[in-house]
Every structure is written in structure tokens, then in C-alpha cells.
Design a protein around this motif. Structure first.
Motif, PDB file in Angstrom:
ATOM      1  N   THR A 198      -6.943 -70.749 -56.932  1.00 31.91           N
ATOM      2  CA  THR A 198      -7.140 -72.005 -56.204  1.00 31.91           C
ATOM      3  C   THR A 198      -8.402 -72.702 -56.708  1.00 31.91           C
ATOM      4  O   THR A 198      -8.413 -73.915 -56.920  1.00 31.91           O
ATOM      5  CB  THR A 198      -7.240 -71.745 -54.687  1.00 31.91           C
ATOM      6  OG1 THR A 198      -6.073 -71.067 -54.256  1.00 31.91           O
ATOM      7  CG2 THR A 198      -7.404 -73.042 -53.927  1.00 31.91           C
ATOM      8  N   LEU A 199      -9.450 -71.928 -56.921  1.00 32.27           N
ATOM      9  CA  LEU A 199     -10.699 -72.486 -57.418  1.00 32.27           C
ATOM     10  C   LEU A 199     -10.519 -73.078 -58.810  1.00 32.27           C
ATOM     11  O   LEU A 199     -10.895 -74.230 -59.064  1.00 32.27           O
ATOM     12  CB  LEU A 199     -11.778 -71.398 -57.452  1.00 32.27           C
ATOM     13  CG  LEU A 199     -13.128 -71.800 -58.024  1.00 32.27           C
ATOM     14  CD1 LEU A 199     -13.840 -72.768 -57.088  1.00 32.27           C
ATOM     15  CD2 LEU A 199     -13.981 -70.579 -58.281  1.00 32.27           C
ATOM     16  N   THR A 200      -9.918 -72.316 -59.709  1.00 37.56           N
ATOM     17  CA  THR A 200      -9.798 -72.778 -61.096  1.00 37.56           C
ATOM     18  C   THR A 200      -8.757 -73.883 -61.262  1.00 37.56           C
ATOM     19  O   THR A 200      -8.808 -74.628 -62.230  1.00 37.56           O
ATOM     20  CB  THR A 200      -9.475 -71.609 -62.048  1.00 37.56           C
ATOM     21  OG1 THR A 200      -8.289 -70.954 -61.612  1.00 37.56           O
ATOM     22  CG2 THR A 200     -10.626 -70.622 -62.102  1.00 37.56           C
ATOM     23  N   SER A 201      -7.842 -74.009 -60.323  1.00 40.79           N
ATOM     24  CA  SER A 201      -6.888 -75.118 -60.414  1.00 40.79           C
ATOM     25  C   SER A 201      -7.543 -76.436 -59.992  1.00 40.79           C
ATOM     26  O   SER A 201      -7.106 -77.508 -60.396  1.00 40.79           O
ATOM     27  CB  SER A 201      -5.652 -74.846 -59.561  1.00 40.79           C
ATOM     28  OG  SER A 201      -5.968 -74.883 -58.187  1.00 40.79           O
ATOM     29  N   ARG A 202      -8.601 -76.344 -59.197  1.00 43.11           N
ATOM     30  CA  ARG A 202      -9.288 -77.550 -58.719  1.00 43.11           C
ATOM     31  C   ARG A 202     -10.522 -77.900 -59.541  1.00 43.11           C
ATOM     32  O   ARG A 202     -10.885 -79.064 -59.649  1.00 43.11           O
ATOM     33  CB  ARG A 202      -9.724 -77.365 -57.271  1.00 43.11           C
ATOM     34  CG  ARG A 202      -8.570 -77.168 -56.328  1.00 43.11           C
ATOM     35  CD  ARG A 202      -9.069 -76.910 -54.948  1.00 43.11           C
ATOM     36  NE  ARG A 202      -9.064 -78.184 -54.222  1.00 43.11           N
ATOM     37  CZ  ARG A 202      -9.499 -78.321 -52.989  1.00 43.11           C
ATOM     38  NH1 ARG A 202     -10.005 -77.294 -52.353  1.00 43.11           N
ATOM     39  NH2 ARG A 202      -9.447 -79.483 -52.394  1.00 43.11           N
ATOM     40  N   TYR A 203     -11.184 -76.894 -60.101  1.00 46.57           N
ATOM     41  CA  TYR A 203     -12.466 -77.119 -60.768  1.00 46.57           C
ATOM     42  C   TYR A 203     -12.498 -76.445 -62.125  1.00 46.57           C
ATOM     43  O   TYR A 203     -11.982 -75.352 -62.304  1.00 46.57           O
ATOM     44  CB  TYR A 203     -13.614 -76.552 -59.921  1.00 46.57           C
ATOM     45  CG  TYR A 203     -13.661 -77.112 -58.526  1.00 46.57           C
ATOM     46  CD1 TYR A 203     -14.144 -78.390 -58.288  1.00 46.57           C
ATOM     47  CD2 TYR A 203     -13.192 -76.367 -57.446  1.00 46.57           C
ATOM     48  CE1 TYR A 203     -14.174 -78.911 -57.005  1.00 46.57           C
ATOM     49  CE2 TYR A 203     -13.222 -76.881 -56.156  1.00 46.57           C
ATOM     50  CZ  TYR A 203     -13.716 -78.150 -55.942  1.00 46.57           C
ATOM     51  OH  TYR A 203     -13.743 -78.663 -54.678  1.00 46.57           O
ATOM     52  N   GLU A 204     -13.138 -77.103 -63.064  1.00 49.48           N
ATOM     53  CA  GLU A 204     -13.384 -76.505 -64.370  1.00 49.48           C
ATOM     54  C   GLU A 204     -14.678 -75.702 -64.263  1.00 49.48           C
ATOM     55  O   GLU A 204     -15.713 -76.234 -63.873  1.00 49.48           O
ATOM     56  CB  GLU A 204     -13.527 -77.598 -65.427  1.00 49.48           C
ATOM     57  CG  GLU A 204     -13.799 -77.069 -66.804  1.00 49.48           C
ATOM     58  CD  GLU A 204     -14.054 -78.176 -67.816  1.00 49.48           C
ATOM     59  OE1 GLU A 204     -14.120 -77.841 -68.998  1.00 49.48           O
ATOM     60  OE2 GLU A 204     -14.211 -79.347 -67.417  1.00 49.48           O
ATOM     61  N   ILE A 205     -14.637 -74.447 -64.575  1.00 50.67           N
ATOM     62  CA  ILE A 205     -15.819 -73.589 -64.493  1.00 50.67           C
ATOM     63  C   ILE A 205     -16.547 -73.671 -65.831  1.00 50.67           C
ATOM     64  O   ILE A 205     -16.042 -73.226 -66.860  1.00 50.67           O
ATOM     65  CB  ILE A 205     -15.433 -72.124 -64.171  1.00 50.67           C
ATOM     66  CG1 ILE A 205     -14.565 -72.039 -62.918  1.00 50.67           C
ATOM     67  CG2 ILE A 205     -16.677 -71.258 -64.052  1.00 50.67           C
ATOM     68  CD1 ILE A 205     -15.207 -72.575 -61.652  1.00 50.67           C
TER      69      ILE A 205
END
Length: 72
Positions: free
Chosen positions: A18-25
Motif C-alpha cells: 500500500t505504501l509503495t503503490s502510493r509513494y516512491e521511496i
């Protein structure tokens, strides 16, 4: 700022999908450059501001340490 990627110490751990689908790390250096560009600051301005905040923190810490020593 560091060029060490977030989570580099977690080599065998998967990031939350969920995190990586919304934000580029990305690393903090690139992140700072993007923030500067987005808000109309130069990287130099942000670096100078960061340095100023560190100096203020150190002065306050020194003052706090002096107060603690004086009260004992």
C-alpha cells in the motif's frame, strides 16, 4: 542529508505494498531536491536553513545543560 536509501538496513524485508503503490521511496537527498523544486526553494536555501536549525538546537542544548548543572 544522507544518500543512504530508506530501509537499506532492511535488505530482506518487503515494503508495504500500500505504501509503495502510493509513494516512491527515495533517499533523503533526492527528496530534499524535489521538495525544494516543488516549493520554489533552492537546495542551497534548504541546506542553509537546516544548518541554522542545527545551530539553534545546539545553543539551546548547551543552555539547557548549563541550567541542569547549575540547579544541582
Amino acid at each position: 542529508m544522507t544518500r543512504v536509501p530508506m530501509g537499506s538496513s532492511l535488505q530482506d524485508v518487503d515494503w508495504n505494498k500500500t505504501l509503495t503503490s502510493r509513494y516512491e521511496i527515495i533517499n533523503q537527498g533526492l527528496s530534499a531536491e524535489r521538495i525544494a523544486e516543488n516549493w520554489g526553494f533552492t537546495r542551497r536555501q534548504l541546506d542553509e536553513f537546516s544548518l541554522e536549525t542545527i545551530i539553534v538546537h545546539l545553543k539551546l542544548k548547551k543552555k539547557d545543560d548549563w541550567i541542569k548543572k547549575s540547579c544541582h
